[in-house]
Write a protein that holds these residues in place. Structure first.
Motif, PDB file in Angstrom:
ATOM      1  N   MET A 118       0.849  -1.184   0.000  1.00  0.00           N
ATOM      2  CA  MET A 118       0.000   0.000   0.000  1.00  0.00           C
ATOM      3  C   MET A 118       0.887   1.237   0.000  1.00  0.00           C
ATOM      4  O   MET A 118       1.952   1.247   0.596  1.00  0.00           O
ATOM      5  CB  MET A 118      -0.918   0.013   1.220  1.00  0.00           C
ATOM      6  CG  MET A 118      -1.788  -1.229   1.315  1.00  0.00           C
ATOM      7  SD  MET A 118      -2.924  -1.207   2.696  1.00  0.00           S
ATOM      8  CE  MET A 118      -4.232  -0.203   2.054  1.00  0.00           C
ATOM      9  N   ALA A 151      -4.768   2.198  -1.103  1.00  0.00           N
ATOM     10  CA  ALA A 151      -4.558   1.001  -1.909  1.00  0.00           C
ATOM     11  C   ALA A 151      -3.791   1.353  -3.178  1.00  0.00           C
ATOM     12  O   ALA A 151      -3.939   2.445  -3.742  1.00  0.00           O
ATOM     13  CB  ALA A 151      -5.906   0.370  -2.267  1.00  0.00           C
ATOM     14  N   ARG A 192      -9.631  -1.259   4.440  1.00  0.00           N
ATOM     15  CA  ARG A 192      -8.241  -1.455   4.002  1.00  0.00           C
ATOM     16  C   ARG A 192      -7.862  -2.928   3.988  1.00  0.00           C
ATOM     17  O   ARG A 192      -7.128  -3.394   3.102  1.00  0.00           O
ATOM     18  CB  ARG A 192      -7.285  -0.718   4.955  1.00  0.00           C
ATOM     19  CG  ARG A 192      -7.258   0.777   4.831  1.00  0.00           C
ATOM     20  CD  ARG A 192      -6.196   1.305   5.782  1.00  0.00           C
ATOM     21  NE  ARG A 192      -6.316   2.736   6.002  1.00  0.00           N
ATOM     22  CZ  ARG A 192      -5.677   3.387   6.964  1.00  0.00           C
ATOM     23  NH1 ARG A 192      -4.895   2.717   7.796  1.00  0.00           N
ATOM     24  NH2 ARG A 192      -5.828   4.684   7.091  1.00  0.00           N
ATOM     25  N   TYR A 228      -8.137  -5.068   0.879  1.00  0.00           N
ATOM     26  CA  TYR A 228      -7.241  -4.820  -0.248  1.00  0.00           C
ATOM     27  C   TYR A 228      -5.946  -5.615  -0.122  1.00  0.00           C
ATOM     28  O   TYR A 228      -5.127  -5.617  -1.048  1.00  0.00           O
ATOM     29  CB  TYR A 228      -6.939  -3.325  -0.394  1.00  0.00           C
ATOM     30  CG  TYR A 228      -8.070  -2.583  -1.068  1.00  0.00           C
ATOM     31  CD1 TYR A 228      -8.336  -2.776  -2.424  1.00  0.00           C
ATOM     32  CD2 TYR A 228      -8.894  -1.726  -0.346  1.00  0.00           C
ATOM     33  CE1 TYR A 228      -9.392  -2.127  -3.039  1.00  0.00           C
ATOM     34  CE2 TYR A 228      -9.951  -1.072  -0.954  1.00  0.00           C
ATOM     35  CZ  TYR A 228     -10.193  -1.279  -2.304  1.00  0.00           C
ATOM     36  OH  TYR A 228     -11.250  -0.639  -2.915  1.00  0.00           O
ATOM     37  N   LEU A 263      -1.698  -5.160   7.622  1.00  0.00           N
ATOM     38  CA  LEU A 263      -1.588  -3.730   7.305  1.00  0.00           C
ATOM     39  C   LEU A 263      -0.216  -3.187   7.696  1.00  0.00           C
ATOM     40  O   LEU A 263       0.018  -1.974   7.653  1.00  0.00           O
ATOM     41  CB  LEU A 263      -2.691  -2.936   8.014  1.00  0.00           C
ATOM     42  CG  LEU A 263      -4.132  -3.241   7.578  1.00  0.00           C
ATOM     43  CD1 LEU A 263      -5.112  -2.334   8.317  1.00  0.00           C
ATOM     44  CD2 LEU A 263      -4.302  -3.097   6.073  1.00  0.00           C
ATOM     45  N   ALA A 315     -10.178   4.064   1.631  1.00  0.00           N
ATOM     46  CA  ALA A 315      -8.938   3.339   1.365  1.00  0.00           C
ATOM     47  C   ALA A 315      -8.404   3.630  -0.034  1.00  0.00           C
ATOM     48  O   ALA A 315      -7.365   3.103  -0.408  1.00  0.00           O
ATOM     49  CB  ALA A 315      -9.166   1.837   1.514  1.00  0.00           C
TER      50      ALA A 315
END
Length: 300
Positions: free
Chosen positions: A1, A12, A66, A69, A171, A217
């Motif tokens: 990301m 993203a 998020r 993704y 993340l 996101a």
């Protein structure tokens, strides 16, 4: 990301937008959108029942969006990740939730969902639900709470712990969330609309609704603020100066894209579609995997 010029908040990448992990596993994009939206609704409902701050509920929904993704819905359940996101966000925003309270509230919400998609003739209790089906107009359905030491509680507790850990891990521990509400108010002041009778509240409502879409996101927060202003002023027939979005470094095409995502949330859906995504959401990854198998391993 990747990052952006406004904040360290991650967005993203183009490759993630083009082909999400769920889409790669055969889940149609529209179904993924519906499952995302339903998961965010569960987070909002749970947060309200737990009397959480709005900022915590919004942060949880952004983290939830998020997550999908970088991970497929075939690997983790909508309810589990939503629960983990709210638990994590409550700590990030310094309004922590008791784990048992969160689990009980999600059990209530998921049981209610199971009840609503169950056939009245199936049994005295909806399959997997704690709501009794034996009721009348004068006697509404009754929720039967989970026993204190029920095995289901410990299963949900394990799922919650794993979900929070996976959100942090996948993340990259980058859980910073910057919300556009304050920015939107500043923009309205610049445009001379902060004192308008309806526009500010309408902008706020659009930003709240937008949490159910993946836009938080995908786009930087100035673009989200501008999209809410665009929708609100058009709804209330308020004129804006030409090129107003340029004042806030927001590309017109991006503003329109966000507005399109938000308006899609309001489209009419059939009862069959609603039951399908609720079934997949409350059934978790097992239900999603079975649905994919029934589709022949994937969908176009």
């Amino acid at each position: 990301m990747s990052g952006n010029s406004y904040t360290l908040q991650p967005l993203a990448s183009l490759s993630q937008i083009k082909e999400t992990p769920s889409r790669t596993d055969g889940i149609p994009s529209e179904l993924e959108e519906d499952l995302r939206a339903y998961g965010c609704k569960l987070i909002q409902q749970a947060g309200l029942l737990l009397k959480q701050k709005q900022v915590a509920m919004a942060t949880a929904q952004v983290l939830f969006q998020r997550f999908w993704y970088v991970t497929s819905m075939k690997q983790f359940g909508i309810g589990d990740i939503g629960m983990g996101a709210l638990y994590l966000a409550s700590k990030l925003e310094e309004c922590p939730i008791r784990m048992r309270d969160l689990i009980n509230v999600y059990d209530l919400l998921l049981s209610r969902a199971r009840y609503h998609i169950s056939s009245p003739s199936s049994s005295s209790l909806a399959s997997g639900s704690r709501f009794s089906l034996e009721h009348s107009a004068l006697a509404p359905p009754v929720y039967i709470p989970m026993p204190y030491f029920a095995p289901e509680f410990y299963d949900l507790k394990d799922a919650l712990v794993v979900a929070e850990m996976q959100i942090l891990k996948r993340l990259g521990f980058n859980v910073h969330v910057q919300l556009p509400y304050g920015t939107m108010v500043n923009y309205l002041q610049v445009l001379g609309l902060a004192g308008h009778e309806q526009v500010p509240q309408s902008c706020w409502d659009y930003l709240n609704d937008a949490l159910q879409a993946p836009v938080y996101a995908l786009f930087p927060f100035p673009t989200l603020a501008c999209a809410s202003i665009l929708l609100s002023t058009r709804h209330h027939d308020v004129s804006l100066p030409s090129g107003w979005h340029d004042l806030f470094d927001a590309e017109y095409d991006d503003v329109m894209a966000v507005a399109g995502y938000i308006m899609r949330l309001y489209r009419e859906r059939s009862e069959e579609d609603k039951k399908r995504w609720i079934h997949l959401a409350i059934g978790g990854k097992k239900a999603v995997r079975k649905w994919l198998e029934d589709q022949g391993g994937g969908a176009s």
